[in-house]
Scaffold this motif. Sequence first.
Motif, PDB file in Angstrom:
ATOM      1  N   GLY A 252       0.865  -1.261   0.635  1.00  0.00           N
ATOM      2  CA  GLY A 252       0.172  -0.051  -0.479  1.00  0.00           C
ATOM      3  C   GLY A 252       0.934   1.413   0.331  1.00  0.00           C
ATOM      4  O   GLY A 252       0.437   2.136  -0.502  1.00  0.00           O
ATOM      5  N   ILE A 253       2.203   1.655   0.811  1.00  0.00           N
ATOM      6  CA  ILE A 253       2.875   2.231   0.818  1.00  0.00           C
ATOM      7  C   ILE A 253       3.272   2.389  -0.167  1.00  0.00           C
ATOM      8  O   ILE A 253       3.798   3.983  -1.153  1.00  0.00           O
ATOM      9  CB  ILE A 253       3.531   2.186   1.764  1.00  0.00           C
ATOM     10  CG1 ILE A 253       3.326   2.266   2.915  1.00  0.00           C
ATOM     11  CG2 ILE A 253       4.778   3.586   2.065  1.00  0.00           C
ATOM     12  CD1 ILE A 253       3.899   1.894   4.441  1.00  0.00           C
ATOM     13  N   LEU A 254       4.162   1.275  -0.909  1.00  0.00           N
ATOM     14  CA  LEU A 254       5.013   2.028  -3.094  1.00  0.00           C
ATOM     15  C   LEU A 254       3.358   2.304  -3.343  1.00  0.00           C
ATOM     16  O   LEU A 254       3.678   3.086  -4.536  1.00  0.00           O
ATOM     17  CB  LEU A 254       5.286   0.387  -2.894  1.00  0.00           C
ATOM     18  CG  LEU A 254       5.830   0.248  -4.383  1.00  0.00           C
ATOM     19  CD1 LEU A 254       7.304   2.052  -4.838  1.00  0.00           C
ATOM     20  CD2 LEU A 254       7.032  -1.163  -4.629  1.00  0.00           C
ATOM     21  N   ARG A 255       2.969   2.106  -3.687  1.00  0.00           N
ATOM     22  CA  ARG A 255       1.557   2.285  -4.089  1.00  0.00           C
ATOM     23  C   ARG A 255       1.036   3.464  -4.052  1.00  0.00           C
ATOM     24  O   ARG A 255       0.898   4.155  -5.164  1.00  0.00           O
ATOM     25  CB  ARG A 255      -0.283   1.192  -4.242  1.00  0.00           C
ATOM     26  CG  ARG A 255      -1.671   1.197  -5.256  1.00  0.00           C
ATOM     27  CD  ARG A 255      -1.966   1.017  -4.814  1.00  0.00           C
ATOM     28  NE  ARG A 255      -2.768   0.845  -6.270  1.00  0.00           N
ATOM     29  CZ  ARG A 255      -3.691   1.624  -6.867  1.00  0.00           C
ATOM     30  NH1 ARG A 255      -3.544   2.938  -5.402  1.00  0.00           N
ATOM     31  NH2 ARG A 255      -4.604   1.977  -8.152  1.00  0.00           N
ATOM     32  N   ALA A 256       1.388   4.591  -2.955  1.00  0.00           N
ATOM     33  CA  ALA A 256       0.605   5.547  -3.202  1.00  0.00           C
ATOM     34  C   ALA A 256       1.699   6.365  -3.775  1.00  0.00           C
ATOM     35  O   ALA A 256       1.680   7.414  -4.129  1.00  0.00           O
ATOM     36  CB  ALA A 256       0.716   5.787  -1.117  1.00  0.00           C
ATOM     37  N   ALA A 257       3.147   5.760  -3.326  1.00  0.00           N
ATOM     38  CA  ALA A 257       4.325   6.653  -4.224  1.00  0.00           C
ATOM     39  C   ALA A 257       3.972   6.786  -5.915  1.00  0.00           C
ATOM     40  O   ALA A 257       4.051   8.038  -6.537  1.00  0.00           O
ATOM     41  CB  ALA A 257       5.341   5.665  -3.560  1.00  0.00           C
ATOM     42  N   LEU A 258       3.576   5.627  -5.877  1.00  0.00           N
ATOM     43  CA  LEU A 258       3.380   5.320  -7.735  1.00  0.00           C
ATOM     44  C   LEU A 258       2.672   6.371  -7.978  1.00  0.00           C
ATOM     45  O   LEU A 258       2.439   7.321  -9.125  1.00  0.00           O
ATOM     46  CB  LEU A 258       3.314   4.277  -7.957  1.00  0.00           C
ATOM     47  CG  LEU A 258       4.159   2.726  -8.086  1.00  0.00           C
ATOM     48  CD1 LEU A 258       3.470   1.569  -8.515  1.00  0.00           C
ATOM     49  CD2 LEU A 258       5.581   3.913  -9.123  1.00  0.00           C
ATOM     50  N   ALA A 259       1.087   5.949  -7.042  1.00  0.00           N
ATOM     51  CA  ALA A 259       0.095   7.395  -7.211  1.00  0.00           C
ATOM     52  C   ALA A 259       0.530   8.308  -7.458  1.00  0.00           C
ATOM     53  O   ALA A 259      -0.571   8.962  -8.008  1.00  0.00           O
ATOM     54  CB  ALA A 259      -1.383   6.839  -7.004  1.00  0.00           C
ATOM     55  N   GLN A 260       1.444   8.225  -6.490  1.00  0.00           N
ATOM     56  CA  GLN A 260       1.336  10.333  -6.439  1.00  0.00           C
ATOM     57  C   GLN A 260       2.246  10.790  -7.268  1.00  0.00           C
ATOM     58  O   GLN A 260       2.076  11.875  -7.533  1.00  0.00           O
ATOM     59  CB  GLN A 260       1.865  10.606  -5.043  1.00  0.00           C
ATOM     60  CG  GLN A 260       0.686  10.466  -3.858  1.00  0.00           C
ATOM     61  CD  GLN A 260       1.510  10.345  -2.778  1.00  0.00           C
ATOM     62  OE1 GLN A 260       2.382  11.978  -2.869  1.00  0.00           O
ATOM     63  NE2 GLN A 260      -0.245  10.712  -1.246  1.00  0.00           N
ATOM     64  N   SER A 261       3.326   9.697  -7.802  1.00  0.00           N
ATOM     65  CA  SER A 261       4.280  10.543  -8.781  1.00  0.00           C
ATOM     66  C   SER A 261       3.582  11.254 -10.459  1.00  0.00           C
ATOM     67  O   SER A 261       2.715  10.271 -10.306  1.00  0.00           O
ATOM     68  CB  SER A 261       5.679   8.928  -9.238  1.00  0.00           C
ATOM     69  OG  SER A 261       6.199   9.201 -10.330  1.00  0.00           O
ATOM     70  N   THR A 262       4.756  12.224 -11.071  1.00  0.00           N
ATOM     71  CA  THR A 262       3.982  12.063 -11.851  1.00  0.00           C
ATOM     72  C   THR A 262       4.824  12.434 -13.248  1.00  0.00           C
ATOM     73  O   THR A 262       5.434  12.551 -14.080  1.00  0.00           O
ATOM     74  CB  THR A 262       4.240  14.022 -11.972  1.00  0.00           C
ATOM     75  OG1 THR A 262       4.965  14.372 -11.293  1.00  0.00           O
ATOM     76  CG2 THR A 262       2.484  14.012 -10.938  1.00  0.00           C
ATOM     77  N   ARG A 263       6.044  11.368 -12.751  1.00  0.00           N
ATOM     78  CA  ARG A 263       7.179  10.850 -13.393  1.00  0.00           C
ATOM     79  C   ARG A 263       6.696   9.822 -14.713  1.00  0.00           C
ATOM     80  O   ARG A 263       5.850   9.536 -15.085  1.00  0.00           O
ATOM     81  CB  ARG A 263       8.513  10.247 -12.964  1.00  0.00           C
ATOM     82  CG  ARG A 263       8.624  10.891 -11.953  1.00  0.00           C
ATOM     83  CD  ARG A 263       9.100  12.165 -11.795  1.00  0.00           C
ATOM     84  NE  ARG A 263      10.626  12.124 -12.335  1.00  0.00           N
ATOM     85  CZ  ARG A 263      10.544  13.337 -13.534  1.00  0.00           C
ATOM     86  NH1 ARG A 263       9.575  14.025 -13.813  1.00  0.00           N
ATOM     87  NH2 ARG A 263      11.363  13.316 -14.385  1.00  0.00           N
ATOM     88  N   PRO A 264       7.476   9.737 -15.590  1.00  0.00           N
ATOM     89  CA  PRO A 264       7.439   9.186 -16.767  1.00  0.00           C
ATOM     90  C   PRO A 264       7.295   7.705 -16.174  1.00  0.00           C
ATOM     91  O   PRO A 264       7.947   6.836 -15.775  1.00  0.00           O
ATOM     92  CB  PRO A 264       9.107   9.284 -17.869  1.00  0.00           C
ATOM     93  CG  PRO A 264       8.923  10.327 -18.003  1.00  0.00           C
ATOM     94  CD  PRO A 264       8.414  10.834 -15.843  1.00  0.00           C
ATOM     95  N   THR A 265       6.869   6.515 -17.384  1.00  0.00           N
ATOM     96  CA  THR A 265       6.271   5.290 -17.411  1.00  0.00           C
ATOM     97  C   THR A 265       8.010   4.747 -16.737  1.00  0.00           C
ATOM     98  O   THR A 265       8.126   3.766 -15.761  1.00  0.00           O
ATOM     99  CB  THR A 265       6.234   4.636 -18.535  1.00  0.00           C
ATOM    100  OG1 THR A 265       4.380   5.100 -18.758  1.00  0.00           O
ATOM    101  CG2 THR A 265       5.868   3.161 -18.419  1.00  0.00           C
ATOM    102  N   ALA A 266       9.028   4.488 -17.932  1.00  0.00           N
ATOM    103  CA  ALA A 266      10.171   4.163 -17.433  1.00  0.00           C
ATOM    104  C   ALA A 266      10.738   4.072 -16.130  1.00  0.00           C
ATOM    105  O   ALA A 266      11.294   3.945 -14.835  1.00  0.00           O
ATOM    106  CB  ALA A 266      10.870   4.462 -17.911  1.00  0.00           C
ATOM    107  N   TRP A 267      10.692   5.585 -15.224  1.00  0.00           N
ATOM    108  CA  TRP A 267      10.823   5.849 -13.880  1.00  0.00           C
ATOM    109  C   TRP A 267       9.898   5.428 -12.780  1.00  0.00           C
ATOM    110  O   TRP A 267      10.639   4.742 -12.319  1.00  0.00           O
ATOM    111  CB  TRP A 267      10.587   7.066 -13.855  1.00  0.00           C
ATOM    112  CG  TRP A 267      11.462   7.757 -12.260  1.00  0.00           C
ATOM    113  CD1 TRP A 267      12.981   8.914 -12.424  1.00  0.00           C
ATOM    114  CD2 TRP A 267      10.959   8.202 -11.056  1.00  0.00           C
ATOM    115  NE1 TRP A 267      13.112   8.308 -10.580  1.00  0.00           N
ATOM    116  CE2 TRP A 267      11.465   8.842 -10.540  1.00  0.00           C
ATOM    117  CE3 TRP A 267       9.341   7.471 -10.560  1.00  0.00           C
ATOM    118  CZ2 TRP A 267      11.780   8.476  -9.017  1.00  0.00           C
ATOM    119  CZ3 TRP A 267       9.531   7.521  -9.229  1.00  0.00           C
ATOM    120  CH2 TRP A 267      10.109   8.351  -8.539  1.00  0.00           C
TER     121      TRP A 267
END
Length: 411
Positions: A252-267
Amino acid sequence: MSLLTVPGWRRGAAGIAAAALAAGMSVAAPAAAATATVDTILEWYDTTAAAIATGTRPQVTNSRAWAISWLAAARAVRTAPASAAGHYQDAALATAVHTALSTLIPDSAPTLDAALRTTLDRIPDGRAKDRGVAAGQREARSLAAQRAGDGLDPAAVNPPYPAPDPGPGVWQPTPPSFSAAQQAGTRFATPFVLDRADRYRPEPPPALGSERYRADLAEVRAYGAADSTVRTPQQTDTATFWLGSSLTLYTGILRAALAQSTRPTAWRASLVAIFHVALVDTQIATSDAKYAYLRWRPVTAIQADGDPGWTPLHGTPAHPDYPSGHNTYAGAAEQVLTALIGAQARRPYTITSPSQPGATRTYADWRRPTEENVDARVWSGIHTRTADEVGVRLGRDVAAYTVRSAARLFT
C-alpha cells in the motif's frame, strides 16, 4: 555512474530524471491520448499484488516475484521508440509482468491472461505494440532464466533446520506451537545486487546480563505481555496494525508513492523494481544475521528469567530475534523511497492492514511507518528494541547499497 552521485539527485524531479538517464532508463514522452485514461503502471501493480496474494509462499519468494517481473518490465520499457512511446511502453510493461508472473505463479495464469488481454485490446495494433510485446517477453524470459536456481524457492528458503542445543541466549522453538525455524535457507540465496549476504552484518547483540540487555528485556516484559497493565489501547492498536506481513503492508505504501508520482513510465517501473530488489537482498542479509547470532526470543528469555507463565501479546514468529525482520524491511523500504522520491510524500496517504481489518493509518512521509514498526514489535512482545533498531539500520544499509548500484540492474 552511481545514482547517488548524479548532480541534483536529492533535489527533486530534475535530479531524479538525470539519475534515471544515468542508469540507462529512458525518460520517454507521456503516453498517447488513446491510453491516457488508464494508468498502466497502477493497473499492473494491482494485478501483481493480486497474483502474489494467492498461495502460501514465503515472503521472500513473493518479493522475488515482484523483483523479477518489474525489473523485466523496467528493462523492456527503457528502449521505447521516439514515436508512439506510450503504446510501446504499455505493451512492453504489461507483457513483461504477465510473462514473468505466469511462470513464477502459474496458478494465477488465467487471471493474468485476462488482464493482459484487457491492456493489449486498448492499444492500437501496429509496430509499436508488436515491438513492445516482443520486448516484454524477451526481458521476462531472459531474467527468469538468469534467476533460475537462485535459492529463493520455498524449499530452499525453508530447509530442515534442527533446533540448536538449549543454552542461555540461544534461540529455541517458541510456544505455543514450538515450530521449527523458518527462513534459515534464505541466507544462502543469490542476491540481485549485494555482493555477499554478510556485507552489512551488524555487531553481536548485547551481552547477556548487560545493562542494555536488561533494559530490553524489562521493556518487553512490561509492555509486550498479553496481560500488560502498562500498554495503552493505542499501543495495542499499533502492535496489531503492524503485525501483518511487511510485504502486504508496504504494498500500500509503495502504491501511494506510484499513484502520486508524475514521472514517466520508465521511471515509475524502475522505482518498483529497485524497491523489491532492495527488499530481496535485505531479507537475505537478515537471514544471514539471524542465523549467525541465533539470539533467543523474548518469550524464551523472560520465561527463563523466573517468569515461566509470561506470554506475549502476539505469537512469536519461528526464527531468531536479532535483528527484527519486520524492521529490516521497514528500514529498506524507507531508504529506497527517501532516496528516489524524497523524505516527504507529495500528499498524505492512507494504508490498511491485514492484521487489523477495518483500521486505516495515514502518513505524510516514509519514516513514520518505520518508527511505528520499531515500537510495534516490542509492544507485541516478540522482539527487543535493540533487535528492532539494529534491523532498521541493516535495512537502510542494504537499500542504500542497492540504490548506489542500481545502474547495474539496467545494463
